[in-house]
Every structure is written in C-alpha cells, then in structure tokens.
Design a protein around this motif. Structure first.
Motif, PDB file in Angstrom:
ATOM      1  N   UNK A  47       0.877  -1.182   0.000  1.00 49.98           N
ATOM      2  CA  UNK A  47       0.000   0.000   0.000  1.00 49.98           C
ATOM      3  C   UNK A  47       0.911   1.227   0.000  1.00 49.98           C
ATOM      4  N   UNK A  48       0.744   2.100  -0.968  1.00 49.79           N
ATOM      5  CA  UNK A  48       1.645   3.244  -1.111  1.00 49.79           C
ATOM      6  C   UNK A  48       0.861   4.505  -1.449  1.00 49.79           C
ATOM      7  N   UNK A  49       1.304   5.617  -0.859  1.00 54.01           N
ATOM      8  CA  UNK A  49       0.673   6.906  -1.137  1.00 54.01           C
ATOM      9  C   UNK A  49       1.714   8.011  -1.011  1.00 54.01           C
ATOM     10  N   UNK A  50       1.737   8.899  -1.983  1.00 54.08           N
ATOM     11  CA  UNK A  50       2.606  10.074  -1.915  1.00 54.08           C
ATOM     12  C   UNK A  50       1.929  11.099  -1.027  1.00 54.08           C
ATOM     13  N   UNK A  51       2.536  11.393   0.125  1.00 49.77           N
ATOM     14  CA  UNK A  51       1.931  12.342   1.066  1.00 49.77           C
ATOM     15  C   UNK A  51       2.642  13.693   1.046  1.00 49.77           C
ATOM     16  N   UNK A  52       3.408  13.936  -0.022  1.00 51.18           N
ATOM     17  CA  UNK A  52       4.020  15.253  -0.203  1.00 51.18           C
ATOM     18  C   UNK A  52       5.381  15.358   0.451  1.00 51.18           C
ATOM     19  N   UNK A  53       5.850  16.586   0.584  1.00 51.23           N
ATOM     20  CA  UNK A  53       7.169  16.843   1.151  1.00 51.23           C
ATOM     21  C   UNK A  53       7.053  17.013   2.652  1.00 51.23           C
ATOM     22  N   UNK A  54       8.065  16.520   3.377  1.00 48.46           N
ATOM     23  CA  UNK A  54       8.000  16.600   4.828  1.00 48.46           C
ATOM     24  C   UNK A  54       8.660  17.863   5.352  1.00 48.46           C
ATOM     25  N   UNK A  55       8.778  17.946   6.676  1.00 46.71           N
ATOM     26  CA  UNK A  55       9.245  19.174   7.301  1.00 46.71           C
ATOM     27  C   UNK A  55      10.732  19.432   7.124  1.00 46.71           C
ATOM     28  N   UNK A  56      11.454  18.460   6.520  1.00 45.22           N
ATOM     29  CA  UNK A  56      12.895  18.613   6.392  1.00 45.22           C
ATOM     30  C   UNK A  56      13.315  19.300   5.108  1.00 45.22           C
ATOM     31  N   UNK A  57      12.347  19.709   4.284  1.00 46.92           N
ATOM     32  CA  UNK A  57      12.715  20.463   3.105  1.00 46.92           C
ATOM     33  C   UNK A  57      12.088  19.938   1.833  1.00 46.92           C
ATOM     34  N   UNK A  58      12.174  20.753   0.812  1.00 46.18           N
ATOM     35  CA  UNK A  58      11.497  20.445  -0.449  1.00 46.18           C
ATOM     36  C   UNK A  58      12.061  19.213  -1.139  1.00 46.18           C
ATOM     37  N   UNK A  59      13.287  18.813  -0.779  1.00 44.86           N
ATOM     38  CA  UNK A  59      13.884  17.656  -1.432  1.00 44.86           C
ATOM     39  C   UNK A  59      13.561  16.340  -0.712  1.00 44.86           C
ATOM     40  N   UNK A  60      12.816  16.430   0.387  1.00 45.56           N
ATOM     41  CA  UNK A  60      12.495  15.246   1.172  1.00 45.56           C
ATOM     42  C   UNK A  60      11.062  14.792   0.887  1.00 45.56           C
ATOM     43  N   UNK A  61      10.870  14.195  -0.268  1.00 49.19           N
ATOM     44  CA  UNK A  61       9.562  13.660  -0.627  1.00 49.19           C
ATOM     45  C   UNK A  61       9.255  12.448   0.245  1.00 49.19           C
ATOM     46  N   UNK A  62       8.021  12.346   0.705  1.00 50.77           N
ATOM     47  CA  UNK A  62       7.661  11.262   1.610  1.00 50.77           C
ATOM     48  C   UNK A  62       6.591  10.376   0.986  1.00 50.77           C
ATOM     49  N   UNK A  63       6.880   9.084   0.925  1.00 54.18           N
ATOM     50  CA  UNK A  63       5.919   8.091   0.464  1.00 54.18           C
ATOM     51  C   UNK A  63       5.549   7.213   1.652  1.00 54.18           C
ATOM     52  N   UNK A  64       4.271   7.170   1.983  1.00 60.53           N
ATOM     53  CA  UNK A  64       3.787   6.304   3.051  1.00 60.53           C
ATOM     54  C   UNK A  64       3.565   4.921   2.446  1.00 60.53           C
ATOM     55  N   UNK A  65       4.336   3.938   2.896  1.00 57.86           N
ATOM     56  CA  UNK A  65       4.308   2.615   2.283  1.00 57.86           C
ATOM     57  C   UNK A  65       4.267   1.541   3.361  1.00 57.86           C
ATOM     58  N   UNK A  66       3.441   0.550   3.171  1.00 56.98           N
ATOM     59  CA  UNK A  66       3.445  -0.628   4.027  1.00 56.98           C
ATOM     60  C   UNK A  66       3.358  -1.865   3.141  1.00 56.98           C
ATOM     61  N   UNK A  67       3.975  -2.956   3.608  1.00 56.83           N
ATOM     62  CA  UNK A  67       3.890  -4.247   2.931  1.00 56.83           C
ATOM     63  C   UNK A  67       3.528  -5.254   4.004  1.00 56.83           C
ATOM     64  N   UNK A  68       2.382  -5.912   3.820  1.00 57.07           N
ATOM     65  CA  UNK A  68       1.842  -6.774   4.864  1.00 57.07           C
ATOM     66  C   UNK A  68       1.458  -8.147   4.314  1.00 57.07           C
ATOM     67  N   UNK A  69       1.580  -9.157   5.176  1.00 62.91           N
ATOM     68  CA  UNK A  69       1.032 -10.471   4.865  1.00 62.91           C
ATOM     69  C   UNK A  69      -0.394 -10.502   5.398  1.00 62.91           C
ATOM     70  N   UNK A  70      -1.279 -11.141   4.639  1.00 62.17           N
ATOM     71  CA  UNK A  70      -2.692 -11.234   4.999  1.00 62.17           C
ATOM     72  C   UNK A  70      -3.123 -12.692   4.993  1.00 62.17           C
ATOM     73  N   UNK A  71      -4.041 -13.020   5.889  1.00 66.35           N
ATOM     74  CA  UNK A  71      -4.662 -14.337   5.907  1.00 66.35           C
ATOM     75  C   UNK A  71      -6.170 -14.144   5.987  1.00 66.35           C
ATOM     76  N   UNK A  72      -6.865 -14.526   4.922  1.00 67.96           N
ATOM     77  CA  UNK A  72      -8.328 -14.494   4.896  1.00 67.96           C
ATOM     78  C   UNK A  72      -8.819 -15.945   4.929  1.00 67.96           C
ATOM     79  N   UNK A  73      -9.515 -16.285   5.986  1.00 72.60           N
ATOM     80  CA  UNK A  73      -9.946 -17.661   6.192  1.00 72.60           C
ATOM     81  C   UNK A  73     -11.305 -17.909   5.549  1.00 72.60           C
ATOM     82  N   UNK A  74     -11.525 -19.164   5.174  1.00 73.06           N
ATOM     83  CA  UNK A  74     -12.799 -19.546   4.581  1.00 73.06           C
ATOM     84  C   UNK A  74     -13.962 -19.191   5.502  1.00 73.06           C
TER      85      UNK A  74
END
Length: 211
Positions: free
Chosen positions: A75-102
């Motif tokens: 899951x990824x989303x560009x949330x813009x530039x952070x407080x450290x400056x215009x060159x610090x682009x921030x992408x909120x990213x997670x990678x998860x394992x899922x188990x969906x049971x019958x």
C-alpha cells in the motif's frame, strides 16, 4: 492507472521515479495468475486505488484446499514533502502479509523489513496443509515466514542462496563452509551439514558450489 504513473509496481518503488533496487535471491517470481485468482476470490482487483488514495497491489498469493487465502499486499501513497525540506519527498508505504480464512476471519501483519520503501521480492509462497510459507527478499536480507497454523507470523532470516528440498529449507551465506537448515514448513532449526556432504547429496543451495 498506467505502471509508469504508479509509486509502487510489483512490490518495488517505480524505477522511473526512484531508481532500481539491485538485489537478488533464489526462488522464482510470483505467478501473476495466482495473484489474479486470489483477487477474484477476495472480490477485488489485483491493483486498485482505495478511498484514501493508497495504491494497493497483491504482489504474491496462495490458496489452500480448505479455501483459505494468503497474500502479500503493498500500500503506497505520496503524502508530499516533509518538514525537512522540499527535497524530502515522503511516500507512506506498508507491505503486509494477509490471511483471509474460509470462515470469514481476516488477519494481517507487517513483513519483517529494514524499510518497506525499498520493496519486497516474493520468491516462494505456498501452503503445506494448514501452514503457509513465504520466502522474500527485502533491502538487505532474505526471510522465510510461517503463518496460517500460527499467528502472529514467524520470520526467520536466511540467506540469498537457498533451496527447498522436500521437508528441509537449506541455505548458506557467503564463504560459509556449512549449509544451515530449517524444517519445512515449521521453520525449526536443524543441525547444519558441511558443504561437501550437501554437494554429495545434491542438496547445495542455489548459487553455491562445493569448495
């Protein structure tokens, strides 16, 4: 959305935006058909953008005979530039394992990772009875992960050179003269064997040669 416009593609940051991730591990890339089949059972596309603007993609999937579905999703989303400056682009990213049971239950957990921004290469993903084992490569390491019969998932750091031999997952690090071993699918530690013995039995991990 075209692949060129996405933040993450098949578990990795878009190389057109962020450069290539250079890494390798034994195993094989996921079969896209298995991802498509799992997505159909879940009643969703393999890739979509959710209502919060996150790019969601199944990057590996496996189903068992009882109708349980295991999958890895980024899951990824560009949330813009952070407080450290215009060159610090921030992408909120997670990678998860899922188990969906019958039965309808659903669980998920973050993969073990140095930093999910650097991606996840799924190299093996399958069920053995009620246990599912995932092998993947993140920025620095290859991990084996067990869940399905246990929760939370159990992660074991292995090596990039590995091979699955029947009921044993074997691996060996750079310049090591032994082959380390885990039971499959339990991932319990077994006694290591010397490289020459492994070679004589035809059990050398991928990429290794007897010395």
């Amino acid at each position: 959305m075209d692949d060129d416009d996405r933040l993450f593609v098949h578990g990795n940051a878009n190389p057109r935006e962020f450069g290539w991730s250079i890494r390798s591990s034994a195993g094989e890339s996921p079969d896209p058909k298995r991802n498509e089949d799992a997505a159909a059972l879940l009643g969703r596309p393999v890739f979509f953008v959710d209502t919060d603007g996150y790019e969601c993609e199944i990057i590996g999937a496996a189903t068992n005979a009882w109708g349980d579905i295991a999958y890895v999703e980024s899951r990824a989303k560009d949330v813009g530039f952070n407080q450290y400056g215009a060159n610090q682009r921030h992408v909120d990213i997670s990678i998860r394992v899922h188990l969906t049971e019958k039965s309808g239950g659903h669980k998920s957990a973050d993969i073990e990772s140095y930093n999910p921004f650097f991606g996840c290469d799924v190299r093996f993903f399958d069920w053995k009875d009620h246990t599912v084992v995932l092998v993947y490569r993140e920025k620095h390491w290859t991990f084996a992960c067990r869940f399905g019969d246990i929760w939370p998932p159990r992660f074991v750091k292995i090596e990039d050179d590995w091979i699955l031999n029947d009921k044993v997952l074997e691996y060996s690090g750079y310049k090591e003269d032994v082959v380390r071993r885990l039971s499959f699918p339990q991932l319990d530690v077994l006694e290591p064997i010397v490289m020459a013995q492994a070679a004589g039995l035809g059990l050398l991990p991928a990429g290794r040669k007897a010395t």
